[in-house]
Enzyme design. Sequence first.
Site, mmCIF file in Angstrom:
data_model
loop_
_atom_site.group_PDB
_atom_site.id
_atom_site.type_symbol
_atom_site.label_atom_id
_atom_site.label_comp_id
_atom_site.label_asym_id
_atom_site.label_seq_id
_atom_site.Cartn_x
_atom_site.Cartn_y
_atom_site.Cartn_z
ATOM 1 N N SER A 99 0.819 -1.201 0.000
ATOM 2 C CA SER A 99 0.000 0.000 0.000
ATOM 3 C C SER A 99 0.855 1.252 0.000
ATOM 4 O O SER A 99 1.701 1.442 0.882
ATOM 5 C CB SER A 99 -0.903 -0.014 1.244
ATOM 6 O OG SER A 99 -1.378 1.278 1.541
ATOM 7 N N TRP A 101 -0.251 4.078 0.781
ATOM 8 C CA TRP A 101 -0.641 4.775 2.011
ATOM 9 C C TRP A 101 0.284 4.376 3.156
ATOM 10 O O TRP A 101 0.782 5.232 3.900
ATOM 11 C CB TRP A 101 -2.095 4.413 2.374
ATOM 12 C CG TRP A 101 -2.692 5.265 3.468
ATOM 13 C CD1 TRP A 101 -3.555 6.310 3.294
ATOM 14 C CD2 TRP A 101 -2.479 5.143 4.875
ATOM 15 N NE1 TRP A 101 -3.886 6.853 4.525
ATOM 16 C CE2 TRP A 101 -3.238 6.156 5.507
ATOM 17 C CE3 TRP A 101 -1.723 4.287 5.668
ATOM 18 C CZ2 TRP A 101 -3.257 6.328 6.895
ATOM 19 C CZ3 TRP A 101 -1.733 4.456 7.056
ATOM 20 C CH2 TRP A 101 -2.497 5.456 7.661
ATOM 21 N N CYS A 220 -5.351 10.477 -1.046
ATOM 22 C CA CYS A 220 -5.889 9.156 -0.706
ATOM 23 C C CYS A 220 -7.248 9.009 -1.359
ATOM 24 O O CYS A 220 -8.037 9.954 -1.410
ATOM 25 C CB CYS A 220 -6.003 9.016 0.818
ATOM 26 S SG CYS A 220 -6.832 7.501 1.340
ATOM 27 N N GLY A 221 -7.550 7.819 -1.856
ATOM 28 C CA GLY A 221 -8.811 7.582 -2.550
ATOM 29 C C GLY A 221 -10.035 7.774 -1.682
ATOM 30 O O GLY A 221 -11.153 7.889 -2.193
ATOM 31 N N HIS A 222 -9.856 7.817 -0.360
ATOM 32 C CA HIS A 222 -10.994 7.999 0.545
ATOM 33 C C HIS A 222 -11.008 9.382 1.170
ATOM 34 O O HIS A 222 -11.627 9.596 2.207
ATOM 35 C CB HIS A 222 -10.974 6.910 1.616
ATOM 36 C CG HIS A 222 -11.262 5.561 1.054
ATOM 37 N ND1 HIS A 222 -12.539 5.091 0.843
ATOM 38 C CD2 HIS A 222 -10.446 4.595 0.592
ATOM 39 C CE1 HIS A 222 -12.489 3.894 0.303
ATOM 40 N NE2 HIS A 222 -11.230 3.565 0.134
ATOM 41 N N ASN A 380 -11.099 -3.586 0.102
ATOM 42 C CA ASN A 380 -11.981 -3.773 1.259
ATOM 43 C C ASN A 380 -11.450 -2.847 2.363
ATOM 44 O O ASN A 380 -10.830 -3.279 3.332
ATOM 45 C CB ASN A 380 -11.959 -5.226 1.724
ATOM 46 C CG ASN A 380 -12.594 -6.182 0.728
ATOM 47 O OD1 ASN A 380 -13.424 -7.012 1.087
ATOM 48 N ND2 ASN A 380 -12.190 -6.110 -0.525
ATOM 49 N N PRO A 382 -10.235 -0.194 5.217
ATOM 50 C CA PRO A 382 -10.483 0.187 6.608
ATOM 51 C C PRO A 382 -11.055 1.596 6.721
ATOM 52 O O PRO A 382 -11.473 2.003 7.813
ATOM 53 C CB PRO A 382 -9.089 0.119 7.253
ATOM 54 C CG PRO A 382 -8.311 -0.799 6.383
ATOM 55 C CD PRO A 382 -8.816 -0.522 4.990
ATOM 56 N N THR A 450 -6.232 -2.801 2.399
ATOM 57 C CA THR A 450 -5.035 -2.006 2.194
ATOM 58 C C THR A 450 -4.180 -1.871 3.445
ATOM 59 O O THR A 450 -2.963 -2.004 3.399
ATOM 60 C CB THR A 450 -5.411 -0.592 1.716
ATOM 61 O OG1 THR A 450 -6.511 -0.119 2.503
ATOM 62 C CG2 THR A 450 -5.773 -0.583 0.249
#
Length: 532
Positions: A99, A101, A220-222, A380, A382, A450
Amino acid sequence: MPYASDVDALASLIKQNPTWAAINPKHAARMRAQNQFKTGLDIAKYTAKIMREDMAAYDADTAQYTQSLGCWHGFIGQQKLISIKKHFGTTKRRYLYLSGWMVAALRSQFGPLPDQSMHEKTSVSSLIGELYTFLRQADAWELNHLFRDLEAAENAGDAAKAKEIEAAIDGHETHIVPIIADIDAGFGNAEATYLLAKQMIEAGACCIQIENQVSDEKQCGHQDGKVTVPHADFLAKINAVRLAFLELGVDDGVIVARTDSLGAGLTKQIAVTNEPGDLGDQYNSFIDGDVIESADDIANGDVVIKQNGKLVRPKRLASGLFQFKAGSGEDRVVMDCIASLQNGADLLWIETEKPHVGQIAGMVNRIREVVPGAKLVYNNSPSFNWTLNFRQQVFDAWAAEGKDVSAYDRDKLMSADYDSTELATLADEWTANFQRDASREAGIFHHLITLPTYHTAALSTDNLAKGYFGDEGMLAYVAGVQRKEIRQGIATVKHQDMAGSNIGDDHKEFFAGEAALKAGGKDNTMGQFENI
């Protein structure tokens, strides 16, 4: 080559070199067996073949999906694979995920950083190399025990036992598995992407995941603030990665094209378009703007594009970024994915805001209308509140069915007050089945988490610190860690052995014979953990 055959071949070689008389061919064959992979490229070629075979198996049967956990250190990845082999007897269809991240948060020389591609480029390939170093050591560690058992059986004259152990050595399954490696948005232009991809492949990566965000604006994608690039820019980077694979001889290397368009509302630039309907024109058609009725409507510094035969002034922020039309994310995702698969990508990654099988399937089915074999790698994450998400999904499903949900407050379903309810029980069942259901219904070939080991490290450290520095004292470690290691058969309870002490002792004997000074004598406290 089978161990016995290699011993014979080495014995012949040593015989041809009289000055090598001190070399025992069994020792040389043993060391060869414990080091199956000599370079990262050997690993990349081996694992690419595995991954391609797994992709074909999934196409034939969606129950054959694959999984991985993100690992931020070689030791974490090693222990994961050792545990998988211990519990399931095989590593088949289990991978590692690297990852970006976690590289940013845990492996940068700058210290903890946000997921914005600010960490050193080389830290990514360094972690790939580290992971495979630890996995190769796991092979050597596991085989070392088998070879010690073989030597004991031979010394005892037990030919049947020796033959059984030799078969186990020849049939040994390696801990080396594919790594899906995150190259973020490529860390610069296409040339920079190519150079980093080469480093990653040379370190062992058979699969590289790249995203369509602007490299120097990457988020970050989120998180909010994501900015995508026109397809021409992204496809150039896909080409760069493919050429890196081909240059290095990994002809079946795998590219995962990730789109963040579902959550990205901005673009840094207007795409170049040569004719109506081309990729650039399609990209620009989603840019929000105001129709221009006359030249008087154009102000100083305005940018003007043509959309559907009309002149439009794109909405531009103070940052210079252009805004997409609200609600266009899913359509842009579908367009991104089709373009990527038609231009060299092998797998897709769609970053969603929630884990919902129906939402994912809706997009994948649209993609498959154009590219029938489309498959996903799915995060999936966190970043999802899984408990709340699935409880709300059950709540919504019940409400749609007309079932009485008055006993539940939808916004507060995370509360422990609901843990024993029928709704919570069903939500947990849906969560347990999510990967199976999504692979069957939504085209997900690979499921990964991730950042799991980031969270497990924090959780286990918190539990130990709370007890050890509190009233439990040493019992917190003994009962909470060591006793569980012993009773669950965790190899690290013998940490000297896990770190290679026994391998080192055997090598000392290979090198110096009876003059070797070994660490594994009677005063080695690891003896307290034998035969338990």
